[in-house]
Design a protein around this motif. Structure first.
Motif, PDB file in Angstrom:
ATOM      1  N   HIS A  26       0.977  -1.453  -0.166  1.00  0.00           N
ATOM      2  CA  HIS A  26       0.830  -0.017  -0.238  1.00  0.00           C
ATOM      3  C   HIS A  26       1.097   1.285  -0.035  1.00  0.00           C
ATOM      4  O   HIS A  26       1.541   1.794   0.709  1.00  0.00           O
ATOM      5  CB  HIS A  26      -0.909  -0.141   1.330  1.00  0.00           C
ATOM      6  N   HIS A  62       1.426   5.092  -1.798  1.00  0.00           N
ATOM      7  CA  HIS A  62       0.658   6.104  -2.963  1.00  0.00           C
ATOM      8  C   HIS A  62       2.057   6.922  -3.759  1.00  0.00           C
ATOM      9  O   HIS A  62       1.855   8.483  -3.222  1.00  0.00           O
ATOM     10  CB  HIS A  62      -0.161   7.265  -2.144  1.00  0.00           C
ATOM     11  N   TYR A  79      -6.274  15.518  11.163  1.00  0.00           N
ATOM     12  CA  TYR A  79      -6.158  15.422   9.761  1.00  0.00           C
ATOM     13  C   TYR A  79      -7.573  14.697   8.702  1.00  0.00           C
ATOM     14  O   TYR A  79      -8.603  14.701   9.886  1.00  0.00           O
ATOM     15  CB  TYR A  79      -5.070  13.450   9.200  1.00  0.00           C
ATOM     16  N   ILE A  98      -5.983  16.403   0.696  1.00  0.00           N
ATOM     17  CA  ILE A  98      -5.349  15.201  -0.905  1.00  0.00           C
ATOM     18  C   ILE A  98      -5.416  16.534  -1.736  1.00  0.00           C
ATOM     19  O   ILE A  98      -4.846  16.541  -2.912  1.00  0.00           O
ATOM     20  CB  ILE A  98      -6.776  14.359  -0.864  1.00  0.00           C
ATOM     21  N   TYR A 128      -3.867  10.822  -7.257  1.00  0.00           N
ATOM     22  CA  TYR A 128      -3.832  12.119  -7.200  1.00  0.00           C
ATOM     23  C   TYR A 128      -3.433  13.311  -8.550  1.00  0.00           C
ATOM     24  O   TYR A 128      -3.412  14.030  -8.648  1.00  0.00           O
ATOM     25  CB  TYR A 128      -2.359  12.698  -6.835  1.00  0.00           C
ATOM     26  N   PHE A 176     -12.076   5.325  -1.254  1.00  0.00           N
ATOM     27  CA  PHE A 176     -11.691   5.642   0.169  1.00  0.00           C
ATOM     28  C   PHE A 176     -13.073   5.805   0.922  1.00  0.00           C
ATOM     29  O   PHE A 176     -13.518   6.885   0.424  1.00  0.00           O
ATOM     30  CB  PHE A 176     -10.846   6.892   0.021  1.00  0.00           C
ATOM     31  N   HIS A 230     -10.151   1.983   1.142  1.00  0.00           N
ATOM     32  CA  HIS A 230      -9.250   2.131   2.116  1.00  0.00           C
ATOM     33  C   HIS A 230     -10.817   1.902   3.591  1.00  0.00           C
ATOM     34  O   HIS A 230     -11.264   3.109   3.255  1.00  0.00           O
ATOM     35  CB  HIS A 230      -8.600   4.137   1.720  1.00  0.00           C
ATOM     36  N   GLN A 268     -10.810   4.929   8.761  1.00  0.00           N
ATOM     37  CA  GLN A 268      -9.635   5.157   9.189  1.00  0.00           C
ATOM     38  C   GLN A 268      -9.671   6.007   9.688  1.00  0.00           C
ATOM     39  O   GLN A 268      -8.877   6.563  10.683  1.00  0.00           O
ATOM     40  CB  GLN A 268      -8.397   6.042   7.893  1.00  0.00           C
ATOM     41  N   HIS A 299      -5.997   0.305   6.976  1.00  0.00           N
ATOM     42  CA  HIS A 299      -5.913   1.516   7.587  1.00  0.00           C
ATOM     43  C   HIS A 299      -6.826   1.065   9.130  1.00  0.00           C
ATOM     44  O   HIS A 299      -5.855   0.595   9.436  1.00  0.00           O
ATOM     45  CB  HIS A 299      -7.028   2.447   7.720  1.00  0.00           C
ATOM     46  N   CYS A 334       1.714   5.358   9.415  1.00  0.00           N
ATOM     47  CA  CYS A 334       0.956   6.795   9.190  1.00  0.00           C
ATOM     48  C   CYS A 334      -0.282   6.510  10.199  1.00  0.00           C
ATOM     49  O   CYS A 334      -0.502   8.098  10.889  1.00  0.00           O
ATOM     50  CB  CYS A 334      -1.113   5.644   8.155  1.00  0.00           C
ATOM     51  N   ASN A 355       2.408   8.351   1.107  1.00  0.00           N
ATOM     52  CA  ASN A 355       2.054   9.061   0.712  1.00  0.00           C
ATOM     53  C   ASN A 355       2.598  10.874   0.613  1.00  0.00           C
ATOM     54  O   ASN A 355       3.292  10.550   2.466  1.00  0.00           O
ATOM     55  CB  ASN A 355       0.864   9.089   0.684  1.00  0.00           C
ATOM     56  N   GLY A 390       0.582  13.140   2.471  1.00  0.00           N
ATOM     57  CA  GLY A 390      -0.239  13.515   3.238  1.00  0.00           C
ATOM     58  C   GLY A 390      -0.387  12.835   4.224  1.00  0.00           C
ATOM     59  O   GLY A 390      -0.160  13.500   5.630  1.00  0.00           O
ATOM     60  N   THR A 391       0.052  11.534   4.384  1.00  0.00           N
ATOM     61  CA  THR A 391      -0.742  10.446   6.263  1.00  0.00           C
ATOM     62  C   THR A 391       0.579   9.577   6.325  1.00  0.00           C
ATOM     63  O   THR A 391       0.709   9.655   7.613  1.00  0.00           O
ATOM     64  CB  THR A 391      -2.022   9.879   6.147  1.00  0.00           C
TER      65      THR A 391
HETATM   66  N1  LIG Z   1      -6.727   8.240   3.174  1.00  0.00           N
HETATM   67  C1  LIG Z   1      -7.182   8.477   2.156  1.00  0.00           C
HETATM   68  N2  LIG Z   1      -5.406   8.292   0.982  1.00  0.00           N
HETATM   69  C2  LIG Z   1      -4.255   8.182   1.939  1.00  0.00           C
HETATM   70  C3  LIG Z   1      -3.935   9.919   2.791  1.00  0.00           C
HETATM   71  C4  LIG Z   1      -3.735  10.942   1.350  1.00  0.00           C
HETATM   72  C5  LIG Z   1      -3.314  11.855   2.053  1.00  0.00           C
HETATM   73  O1  LIG Z   1      -3.543  12.301   2.727  1.00  0.00           O
HETATM   74  O2  LIG Z   1      -2.757  12.572   0.739  1.00  0.00           O
HETATM   75  C6  LIG Z   1      -4.521   7.320   3.094  1.00  0.00           C
HETATM   76  O3  LIG Z   1      -3.547   6.588   2.694  1.00  0.00           O
HETATM   77  O4  LIG Z   1      -3.760   7.802   4.240  1.00  0.00           O
END
Ligand SMILES: N=CN[C@@H](CCC(=O)O)C(=O)O
Ligand SMILES: [Zn+2]
Length: 407
Positions: free
Chosen positions: A71, A73, A93, A98, A138, A198, A226, A229, A249, A280, A308, A310-311
């Motif tokens: 997993h 991104h 968060y 995203i 993305y 997601f 996903h 989470q 998650h 994460c 990724n 973000g997280t």
């Molecule tokens: N949860 C959704 N997608 C990503 C986070 C993507 C982001 O925040 O850019 C994840 O797996 O945590």
């Protein structure tokens, strides 16, 4: 003639094949592994090792399968340092972040996306990852999702379509759902092996998730979710009902969710892998997924990085394994298995005959067993226990992918 390589004098060998060694992980001591071309040809006691064209003396160190990171991104541009800082100062968060990466990714050239992916894959390889899934998600226009899948296919071992990441800013949700299950899916389908969604508040709800999963299955694609989470939701139950390969998650699970994941594995049908993402959970300050309870209930668990911007901006599977041991309550052997064979099962790569994104038929991964791909990592340590005993240390010393030294 295919060249042979013998890795000899291995202090501790984790095979994940209980017919070869003892205990969980099928461990052997004083072992040797023979590689012939891309595959493992022989595994056994060093005292009985065959001769080979080349020999490496492991000097008593530990050898194990390369990490299988199921997993990530990794096709994106930019980073989200400011968002991370704000989170560490107390902000929560939210899925909406995203869109920041979506804007940066759309503005980047193909060459920039490829270079960023190569950088991330290089980092992961040096840390022992030999198999890597990565997702689109993305781009969120037809052209940008196709481009993301093309870039991913140049370097990943599995590419997943995540058009259903969020509804992009300024787009009507119903119209976007039509696009993701229609024209966008049709355009991306030849480039991917699975579809992800997601399922979360701020992203896609139960009915939308169901529609995406059903459409993907009708097109002959595997699915992932996903789920659970940011709060409790229907993602896990939907993934199990639908026969998804994995649900990932899992920070917010009820006992019923855990029972559903465990019960999904029957005599003759595969179930849904419970993929936990420890880095994460830490980076979002969310509850750690209940990996201990999942294993105790009989679920099949994988550990992945979720790299990724973000997280979870790390691809270090060693860090994830250490966290799973120190904070989620797994034994080292359970965590190592989840980060190797568990990931392989989540990707459907634990059996021979999976097809990589370049169209080649491949042998199984996640095990050190005759016939499997020679995906291996040598630690600068006598045992896998050091991965948690010495957290934060870079212990991966050498890495082979399909028999070729890559780090
Ligand atoms: N949860 C959704 N997608 C990503 C986070 C993507 C982001 O925040 O850019 C994840 O797996 O945590
Ligand atoms: Zn993810």
């Amino acid at each position: 003639m295919v060249r042979t390589l013998l890795i000899d004098n291995i202090g501790e060998l984790t095979t994940n094949d209980e017919t070869l060694g003892s205990g969980l992980g099928g461990r052997l001591s004083d072992a040797a592994v023979l590689i012939e071309g891309e595959r493992i040809a022989w595994v056994g006691s060093a005292a009985q090792a065959p001769t080979a064209d080349e020999r490496i003396d492991a000097e008593g160190r530990a050898l194990l399968p390369g990490w299988v990171d199921s997993h990530t991104h990794m096709v994106f541009a930019g980073d989200r340092t400011a968002e991370f800082e704000a989170r560490m100062a107390g902000e929560a968060y939210a899925a909406g972040g995203i869109n920041v990466t979506v804007n940066a990714t759309r503005a980047a050239s193909d060459a920039e996306l490829e270079a960023n992916l190569a950088r991330l894959v290089g980092e992961a390889r040096r840390d022992g990852t030999t198999t890597m899934e990565t997702k689109t998600g993305y781009g969120l226009t037809v052209a940008d999702e196709v481009r993301s899948a093309r870039v991913a296919a140049t370097q990943a071992d599995a590419v997943t379509f995540l058009g259903a990441h969020v509804v992009p800013a300024g787009v009507d949700a119903a119209a976007y759902l039509d696009l993701v299950t229609g024209e966008m899916l049709d355009a991306v389908a030849p480039l991917v092996s699975a579809v992800d969604v997601f399922c979360e508040s701020g992203a896609f709800d139960e009915a939308q998730t169901r529609r995406i999963l059903e459409t993907a299955t009708a097109k002959g694609l595997a699915t992932r979710v996903h789920g659970n989470q940011l709060g409790h939701g229907p993602g896990t139950q939907l993934a199990v009902e639908h026969g998804s390969l994995s649900v990932d998650h899992l920070g917010f699970l009820t006992d019923d969710d855990i029972a559903a994941l465990a019960g999904s594995w029957g005599e003759d049908a595969r179930g849904t892998v419970a993929t936990v993402l420890p880095a994460c959970d830490l980076s979002t300050r969310m509850p750690l997924a209940p990996a201990r309870k999942l294993i105790d209930a009989g679920a099949v668990v994988a550990i992945a990085s979720n790299c990724n911007p973000g997280t979870s901006y790390t691809s270090s599977m060693g860090f994830c394994v250490a966290t799973a041991v120190l904070q989620m309550g797994l034994t080292v052997q359970e965590a190592v298995r989840a980060a190797t064979l568990g990931g392989a099962i989540a990707l459907g790569m634990h059996e021979d005959g999976w097809i990589d994104p370049r169209g080649s038929l491949q042998a199984r991964v996640g095990v050190v067993s005759p016939g499997a791909l020679a995906d291996l990592q040598l630690l600068n340590a006598p045992s896998v226990t050091h991965l948690a005993y010495r957290p934060g240390m870079r212990l991966t010393e050498a890495v082979w992918k399909a028999g070729t030294r890559v780090a």
